[in-house]
Design a protein around this motif. Structure first.
Motif, short mmCIF file in Angstrom:
data_model
loop_
_atom_site.label_atom_id
_atom_site.label_comp_id
_atom_site.label_asym_id
_atom_site.label_seq_id
_atom_site.Cartn_x
_atom_site.Cartn_y
_atom_site.Cartn_z
N VAL A 92 6.29 -0.49 -9.65
CA VAL A 92 5.81 -1.85 -9.39
C VAL A 92 6.96 -2.63 -8.77
O VAL A 92 7.91 -3.00 -9.47
CB VAL A 92 5.33 -2.53 -10.68
N PRO A 93 6.93 -2.88 -7.45
CA PRO A 93 8.03 -3.57 -6.79
C PRO A 93 8.11 -5.04 -7.20
O PRO A 93 7.27 -5.56 -7.94
CB PRO A 93 7.71 -3.44 -5.29
N GLN A 94 9.14 -5.71 -6.68
CA GLN A 94 9.31 -7.13 -6.96
C GLN A 94 8.07 -7.91 -6.54
O GLN A 94 7.45 -7.62 -5.53
CB GLN A 94 10.52 -7.68 -6.20
N ALA A 377 3.34 -4.41 12.92
CA ALA A 377 3.96 -5.42 12.06
C ALA A 377 3.30 -5.47 10.69
O ALA A 377 3.98 -5.59 9.66
CB ALA A 377 3.88 -6.79 12.73
N TRP A 378 1.97 -5.35 10.65
CA TRP A 378 1.27 -5.42 9.36
C TRP A 378 1.60 -4.21 8.51
O TRP A 378 1.92 -4.33 7.32
CB TRP A 378 -0.23 -5.52 9.58
N LEU A 379 1.54 -3.02 9.11
CA LEU A 379 1.87 -1.81 8.35
C LEU A 379 3.34 -1.79 7.95
O LEU A 379 3.69 -1.36 6.84
CB LEU A 379 1.55 -0.57 9.19
N GLY A 380 4.22 -2.28 8.83
CA GLY A 380 5.64 -2.35 8.49
C GLY A 380 5.88 -3.29 7.33
O GLY A 380 6.73 -3.03 6.47
N ARG A 383 5.05 -1.58 4.15
CA ARG A 383 6.14 -0.66 3.77
C ARG A 383 7.33 -1.44 3.21
O ARG A 383 7.90 -1.10 2.19
CB ARG A 383 6.56 0.15 5.00
N LEU A 384 7.69 -2.56 3.89
CA LEU A 384 8.87 -3.32 3.50
C LEU A 384 8.70 -3.98 2.14
O LEU A 384 9.62 -3.98 1.32
CB LEU A 384 9.17 -4.38 4.56
N HIS A 385 7.53 -4.57 1.89
CA HIS A 385 7.34 -5.37 0.68
C HIS A 385 6.80 -4.58 -0.51
O HIS A 385 6.46 -5.17 -1.53
CB HIS A 385 6.41 -6.54 0.98
N GLY A 386 6.72 -3.27 -0.36
CA GLY A 386 6.45 -2.43 -1.52
C GLY A 386 5.01 -2.04 -1.75
O GLY A 386 4.71 -1.31 -2.70
N LYS A 486 11.39 0.99 5.55
CA LYS A 486 11.95 -0.29 6.00
C LYS A 486 12.77 -0.89 4.86
O LYS A 486 12.33 -0.90 3.71
CB LYS A 486 10.84 -1.27 6.40
N SER A 487 13.94 -1.43 5.21
CA SER A 487 14.77 -2.09 4.20
C SER A 487 14.98 -3.57 4.50
O SER A 487 15.55 -4.28 3.68
CB SER A 487 16.13 -1.39 4.09
#
Length: 522
Positions: A92-94, A377-380, A383-386, A486-487
């Protein structure tokens, strides 16, 4: 209503270990050692918190515990003496990483669908002290407070049947009261549902309030050790005075640990990625394989619909305007190239041949720069936000729920865009032909498509083949870049730019190859 602290009890000493790792060592891609000889045990009904300074590598340690293959493929080296993972784990990400294209109820219903259960959202919301009315509300998840979003994320994970919950900084953005309520919630769920919970956090109030074990990751000694050997369980189970004393003692202990720690090892260098030439083929194969498995079909259809809106409906007018202007200006320039022939005569000879040649490459490049970038952008962002990690934690394949519907949305959008682009070019050309009084202007343009002269079928076949190739290739290239790890937001932007460049290079290469083949055949 807060749970009665007296109702909370220590987990059974003989509770089964859901995660047990001994002698774990992690070496970064640059060759530095992150941790060495680490032991971690999380049992059913137990909460374990890992504390440590920023940059110590707590999140990387989590990934090594739960998904070592992913790190290994990125250039890390991971070894251990023994490792047991006897339960389905959910990360469970932030801030919960809720899916913004779904409602609150939709998030939990998706988890239940992934587990093969019928939707029954209300009880899961009430179990985390949320109003069951949210199950039928259209309230977007973006309108939730931080505490509510975190509770929905916990409910979603439990609804998926996960027995090991791993939370990364769950108290980010919460006020002190929200932190206490979250600690009480996690403690109660661990005891009642018999799940194991592993928490990565900087928040001493959360860690001390909820945890049976407190571990400290020291980047200097590269070790994981007990924060307090005398720690005897969650402070939220104690009387208020005892709770405050225990948290104050924990704060003093952590201050001492942080003050004596040695400097961390040099930062990890990002693992170099190859050109990933086969990634688009993997995306293509994955998308079509999902047709053989109808599970989550209706849930993923919402993803497809959302992306169709972004990739097709929103830029539709733009595509029509560009096609119309191109259809008008290109023959206008051609008509004035020759001084020996009148513009009317030149247009009569050119007909719609320029549409056959220009519509595939220009429509493909414009589409990849607009619609492809929007989907990328949406898929990225997912990925970025968990959200991708959250999907995996729910037992749902991202390829099935995100990549596959995204591929079909982009492929369908480009097929419609290509047809619209050709139609707009024909309309623009018709207006110019009519202005120069070319007889039957519309038919003069369409004759190359509908009734080609003998020996002139090759350009039509070339155009159709190129359109088919782009329908297949553009979504594959775009999604292959979008789904890379993505970080930061810069990584998302870089993936968008790289995707457009790769699509453009593919289009140019294929156009040159098609031209050479056509000229060779001629």
């Amino acid at each position: 209503m807060h749970p009665d602290p007296r109702a909370e009890r220590q987990p059974q000493p003989a509770a089964e270990p859901l995660l047990e790792v001994s002698g774990l060592s992690v070496t970064l891609p640059g060759g530095e050692t992150l941790v060495e000889g680490v032991d971690v045990v999380v049992r059913a009904g137990e909460l374990v918190s890992i504390l440590g300074p920023s940059g110590a590598g707590k999140t990387t340690l989590l990934r090594a515990l739960l998904s070592p293959d992913e790190l290994t493929s990125a250039g890390y080296r991971i070894t251990w003496r023994a490792r047991t993972l006897s339960a389905d784990a959910a990360f469970v990400p932030q801030r919960g990483a809720l899916f913004d294209h779904l409602s609150v109820g939709g998030n939990i219903a998706l988890a239940q669908a992934g587990a093969g259960h019928k939707p029954n959202v209300g009880p899961w919301l009430t179990s985390v002290e949320l109003d069951a009315a949210l199950a039928t509300s259209d309230r977007p998840v973006a309108a939730l407070s931080g505490g509510q979003a975190q509770r929905v994320a916990v409910a979603r994970t439990l609804a998926a049947g996960r027995r090991l919950l791993v939370l990364d900084e769950p108290s980010v953005g919460l006020d002190p009261l929200g932190v206490r309520r979250l600690a009480q919630l996690l403690l109660r769920q661990a005891r009642e549902q018999r799940v194991g919970i592993l928490i990565i956090t900087h928040d001493l109030s959360l860690a001390g309030g909820a945890s049976d074990q407190l571990l400290f990751l020291d980047p200097g000694s590269r070790s994981l050790s007990q924060v307090d050997a005398g720690w005897s369980g969650p402070a939220e189970q104690r009387h208020p005075e005892d709770r405050q004393n225990r948290l104050a003692r924990l704060e003093t202990t952590m201050e001492a640990l942080l003050s004596r720690r040695r400097p961390p090892p040099p930062g990890a260098r990002r693992a170099r990625r190859g050109l990933a030439l086969f990634a688009p083929f993997e995306v293509l194969g994955s998308a079509w394989l999902q047709l053989l498995n109808p599970r989550l079909f209706f849930a993923s259809a919402w993803v497809c619909l959302r992306l169709l809106v972004s990739a097709l409906l929103r830029p539709l007018l733009f595509f029509a305007v560009v096609g119309g202007l191109l259809g008008f200006t290109v023959p206008f320039v051609i008509a004035h190239v020759s001084a020996a022939l009148s513009p009317r005569a030149v247009l009569g000879m050119v007909g719609g041949s320029y549409i056959l040649s220009l519509s595939p490459p220009i429509s493909a490049i414009v589409f990849s720069a607009t619609s492809g970038s929007a989907v990328n952008a949406w898929l990225g962002g997912q990925r970025l936000h968990g959200q991708v990690v959250a999907l995996e934690g729910l037992g749902i394949s991202p390829a099935r729920y995100l990549w596959s519907p995204a591929w079909f949305a982009l492929a369908s959008a480009y097929a419609v865009t290509a047809a619209l682009f050709v139609g707009a070019m024909v309309l623009g050309g018709t207006m110019l032909f009519a202005a120069y009084r070319v007889p039957e202007p519309a038919w003069k343009l369409l004759a190359n498509f509908l009734d080609p002269a003998p020996g002139q079928l090759a350009p039509v076949v070339r155009m159709v083949c190129l359109f088919i190739a782009y329908i297949v290739a553009l979504p594959s290239i775009t999604i292959a870049k979008a789904i890379e790890p993505k970080s930061s937001s810069d990584d998302v932007t870089a993936a968008m730019t790289s995707s457009v460049m790769r699509c453009t290079l593919f289009v140019v290469s294929l156009e040159l190859l098609a031209t050479l083949l056509q000229s060779g055949a001629g």
